[in-house]
Design an enzyme around this catalytic site. Structure first.
Site, PDB file in Angstrom:
ATOM      1  N   CYS A  38       0.811  -1.224   0.000  1.00  0.00           N
ATOM      2  CA  CYS A  38       0.000   0.000   0.000  1.00  0.00           C
ATOM      3  C   CYS A  38       0.840   1.269   0.000  1.00  0.00           C
ATOM      4  O   CYS A  38       0.351   2.335  -0.368  1.00  0.00           O
ATOM      5  CB  CYS A  38      -0.953  -0.006   1.185  1.00  0.00           C
ATOM      6  N   HIS A  74      -3.905   7.263   1.262  1.00  0.00           N
ATOM      7  CA  HIS A  74      -4.156   5.902   0.792  1.00  0.00           C
ATOM      8  C   HIS A  74      -5.574   5.471   1.194  1.00  0.00           C
ATOM      9  O   HIS A  74      -6.029   5.752   2.305  1.00  0.00           O
ATOM     10  CB  HIS A  74      -3.120   4.954   1.424  1.00  0.00           C
ATOM     11  N   ASN A 126      -9.951  -0.884  -1.703  1.00  0.00           N
ATOM     12  CA  ASN A 126      -8.514  -0.635  -1.545  1.00  0.00           C
ATOM     13  C   ASN A 126      -7.790  -1.219  -2.757  1.00  0.00           C
ATOM     14  O   ASN A 126      -7.676  -2.440  -2.893  1.00  0.00           O
ATOM     15  CB  ASN A 126      -8.032  -1.289  -0.249  1.00  0.00           C
TER      16      ASN A 126
HETATM   17  N1  COA Z   1     -18.357  -9.397   6.919  1.00  0.00           N
HETATM   18  C1  COA Z   1     -18.852  -9.839   8.085  1.00  0.00           C
HETATM   19  N2  COA Z   1     -18.098 -10.156   9.143  1.00  0.00           N
HETATM   20  C2  COA Z   1     -16.767 -10.034   9.000  1.00  0.00           C
HETATM   21  C3  COA Z   1     -16.172  -9.596   7.810  1.00  0.00           C
HETATM   22  C4  COA Z   1     -17.026  -9.279   6.737  1.00  0.00           C
HETATM   23  N3  COA Z   1     -16.569  -8.826   5.549  1.00  0.00           N
HETATM   24  N4  COA Z   1     -14.847  -9.560   7.984  1.00  0.00           N
HETATM   25  C5  COA Z   1     -14.596  -9.963   9.235  1.00  0.00           C
HETATM   26  N5  COA Z   1     -15.758 -10.266   9.843  1.00  0.00           N
HETATM   27  C6  COA Z   1     -15.961 -10.763  11.194  1.00  0.00           C
HETATM   28  C7  COA Z   1     -14.725 -11.430  11.743  1.00  0.00           C
HETATM   29  O1  COA Z   1     -14.673 -12.769  11.268  1.00  0.00           O
HETATM   30  C8  COA Z   1     -14.999 -11.357  13.228  1.00  0.00           C
HETATM   31  O2  COA Z   1     -15.849 -12.407  13.577  1.00  0.00           O
HETATM   32  P1  COA Z   1     -15.609 -13.244  14.929  1.00  0.00           P
HETATM   33  O3  COA Z   1     -15.683 -12.211  16.018  1.00  0.00           O
HETATM   34  O4  COA Z   1     -16.708 -14.211  14.917  1.00  0.00           O
HETATM   35  O5  COA Z   1     -14.248 -13.836  14.778  1.00  0.00           O
HETATM   36  C9  COA Z   1     -15.783 -10.066  13.392  1.00  0.00           C
HETATM   37  O6  COA Z   1     -16.214  -9.683  12.078  1.00  0.00           O
HETATM   38  C10 COA Z   1     -14.999  -8.938  14.001  1.00  0.00           C
HETATM   39  O7  COA Z   1     -13.783  -8.848  13.354  1.00  0.00           O
HETATM   40  P2  COA Z   1     -12.817  -7.686  13.695  1.00  0.00           P
HETATM   41  O8  COA Z   1     -11.558  -7.877  12.897  1.00  0.00           O
HETATM   42  O9  COA Z   1     -12.673  -7.540  15.148  1.00  0.00           O
HETATM   43  O10 COA Z   1     -13.665  -6.434  13.142  1.00  0.00           O
HETATM   44  P3  COA Z   1     -13.252  -4.934  13.076  1.00  0.00           P
HETATM   45  O11 COA Z   1     -14.315  -4.120  13.645  1.00  0.00           O
HETATM   46  O12 COA Z   1     -11.854  -4.715  13.550  1.00  0.00           O
HETATM   47  O13 COA Z   1     -13.251  -4.642  11.499  1.00  0.00           O
HETATM   48  C11 COA Z   1     -11.736  -4.500   9.639  1.00  0.00           C
HETATM   49  C12 COA Z   1     -12.471  -5.415  10.611  1.00  0.00           C
HETATM   50  C13 COA Z   1     -10.894  -5.372   8.744  1.00  0.00           C
HETATM   51  C14 COA Z   1     -12.770  -3.769   8.780  1.00  0.00           C
HETATM   52  C15 COA Z   1     -10.897  -3.473  10.418  1.00  0.00           C
HETATM   53  O14 COA Z   1     -10.151  -4.123  11.409  1.00  0.00           O
HETATM   54  C16 COA Z   1      -9.977  -2.719   9.529  1.00  0.00           C
HETATM   55  O15 COA Z   1     -10.419  -1.989   8.648  1.00  0.00           O
HETATM   56  N6  COA Z   1      -8.672  -2.838   9.733  1.00  0.00           N
HETATM   57  C17 COA Z   1      -7.697  -2.197   8.867  1.00  0.00           C
HETATM   58  C18 COA Z   1      -7.619  -2.962   7.613  1.00  0.00           C
HETATM   59  C19 COA Z   1      -6.818  -2.301   6.558  1.00  0.00           C
HETATM   60  O16 COA Z   1      -6.868  -1.113   6.389  1.00  0.00           O
HETATM   61  N7  COA Z   1      -6.089  -3.098   5.793  1.00  0.00           N
HETATM   62  C20 COA Z   1      -5.329  -2.641   4.704  1.00  0.00           C
HETATM   63  C21 COA Z   1      -4.132  -1.913   5.175  1.00  0.00           C
HETATM   64  S1  COA Z   1      -3.245  -1.336   3.838  1.00  0.00           S
END
Ligand code: COA
Length: 343
Positions: free
Chosen positions: A121, A270, A300
């Site tokens: 990224c 980004h 993304n």
């Molecule tokens: N739809 C539904 N549920 C989902 C899901 C989706 N697309 N993706 C993950 N989940 C679930 C997980 O499996 C988890 O379930 P569990 O509790 O039964 O294990 C639950 O949602 C919570 O996951 P969590 O990771 O704690 O959620 P969150 O609120 O942190 O949101 C992201 C997840 C990925 C959206 C968030 O952490 C995020 O945006 N992080 C940064 C990611 C990023 O920017 N990456 C690229 C960097 S360059």
């Protein structure tokens, strides 16, 4: 003093639109439009067709950027290609793009050097520093920097892969840097990395320390378990580090150029997650109208997000000559970076 100015921008996204609901309907992923929009701001993304790779997307973006700069591909002195979804393990995508640009035969023959950047990224920021250094040192006059991704072809679109697969999309952006005596262009690029988090967001595919590097059966066919085949991510850890490093990188860029928040017309960040950018903007008191987004339409697109943002903003009039802009990105590695450009 020679400056590196951006004289051309271009972008391309594949025509196939995949909405959040399509992930449920077409791929059977257990997710919802509400879940994805609430946490990331993403409504839809683009997926490239079977048979289309990152160099193909990069070609379309390059053609637009080169035309915008008023030059021909053969005028380029260097091609820098940033991607996490290259055509192959090796060679890099840069040489495939060079060939598609028609530089390897006929009247346009020119053996332009090609360099690939593997910084996910923040690939566009790392590439910007390399391009700027090459130009300022007098080594090259015209450098093409492309960020292009066909990540959809390597995503686990089942429920197992939803944490990663719901975030990413395909697309390409390109810019032409040129040497200029004008008092504008890239004022500085500030980069960082923290390899202690290398495995937090990664797609291992193989382990080269193993002999053989992938398990091979009697027929010589390699077997890669899903845990290695697809990217995996600890989303919360990425989120936590992203907001800290992005805010820090922006503060560094402002400090090094003695700029105030008011001096910056646009913050081109980004597009990983709208919430990350909104959080950073609120912590630094940056007004929302200075932080353009397109994540709702493209998801993304990794190395392509910032050049796509620049190309779109230039065309819709948001980005205008004379503006001072700040760029910042954070991603896998962890790697991050910021830049200040007088447009
Ligand atoms: N739809 C539904 N549920 C989902 C899901 C989706 N697309 N993706 C993950 N989940 C679930 C997980 O499996 C988890 O379930 P569990 O509790 O039964 O294990 C639950 O949602 C919570 O996951 P969590 O990771 O704690 O959620 P969150 O609120 O942190 O949101 C992201 C997840 C990925 C959206 C968030 O952490 C995020 O945006 N992080 C940064 C990611 C990023 O920017 N990456 C690229 C960097 S360059």
């Amino acid at each position: 003093m020679v400056n590196a100015i951006i004289t051309g921008t271009g972008f391309y996204v594949p025509p196939r639109v995949v909405t959040n609901d399509d992930l449920v309907r077409e791929h059977g992923m257990e997710t919802s439009d509400e879940w994805i929009q609430q946490r990331t701001g993403i409504r839809e993304r683009r997926f490239a067709a079977d048979g289309v790779g990152s160099a193909d997307l990069g070609l379309a973006a390059t053609e637009m950027a080169v035309a915008d700069a008023g030059i021909e591909p053969r005028d380029l002195d260097m091609i820098i290609f940033a991607t996490l979804s290259p055509e192959h393990c090796f060679p890099g995508s840069g040489v495939y793009l060079q060939d598609k640009l028609g530089l390897t035969a006929g009247d346009a023959l020119r053996y332009v050097p090609c360099l690939d950047i593997r910084n996910q990224c923040s690939g566009f920021l790392y590439g910007t520093q390399v391009a700027t250094a090459l130009i300022r040192s007098g080594q090259h006059k015209r450098v093409l920097l492309v960020g292009a991704e066909t990540h959809s072809h390597a995503l686990d679109l089942s429920t197992r892969g939803r944490t990663v697969a719901s975030l990413f999309g395909d697309g390409a952006g390109a810019v032409v840097f040129e040497a200029s005596e004008e008092d504008r262009g890239v004022r500085g690029v500030w980069l960082g990395a923290d390899g202690s988090h290398a495995d937090v967001l990664s797609q291992p595919l193989w382990d080269i320390s193993r002999f053989p590097f992938v398990e091979v059966d009697e027929q010589g066919v390699g077997h890669i378990p899903p845990s290695m085949l697809f990217a995996h991510m600890d989303g919360r850890t990425v989120f936590k580090h992203a907001v800290i490093k992005l805010a820090g990188a922006l503060m560094q860029a402002l400090g090094e150029t003695r700029s105030t928040l008011e001096d910056i017309d646009l913050f081109m960040l980004h597009q990983a997650n709208k919430r990350i950018n909104e959080y950073v903007a609120s912590k630094l008191n940056i007004p929302a109208h200075k932080v353009p987004h397109n994540i709702e339409r493209y998801g993304n697109t990794t190395a392509a997000t910032i050049p796509i943002l620049l190309a779109e903003a230039q065309r819709d009039g948001t980005l205008q000559r004379g503006m001072r802009i700040a760029l910042a990105a954070f991603g896998s590695g962890f790697t991050w970076g910021s830049a200040i450009i007088d447009w």
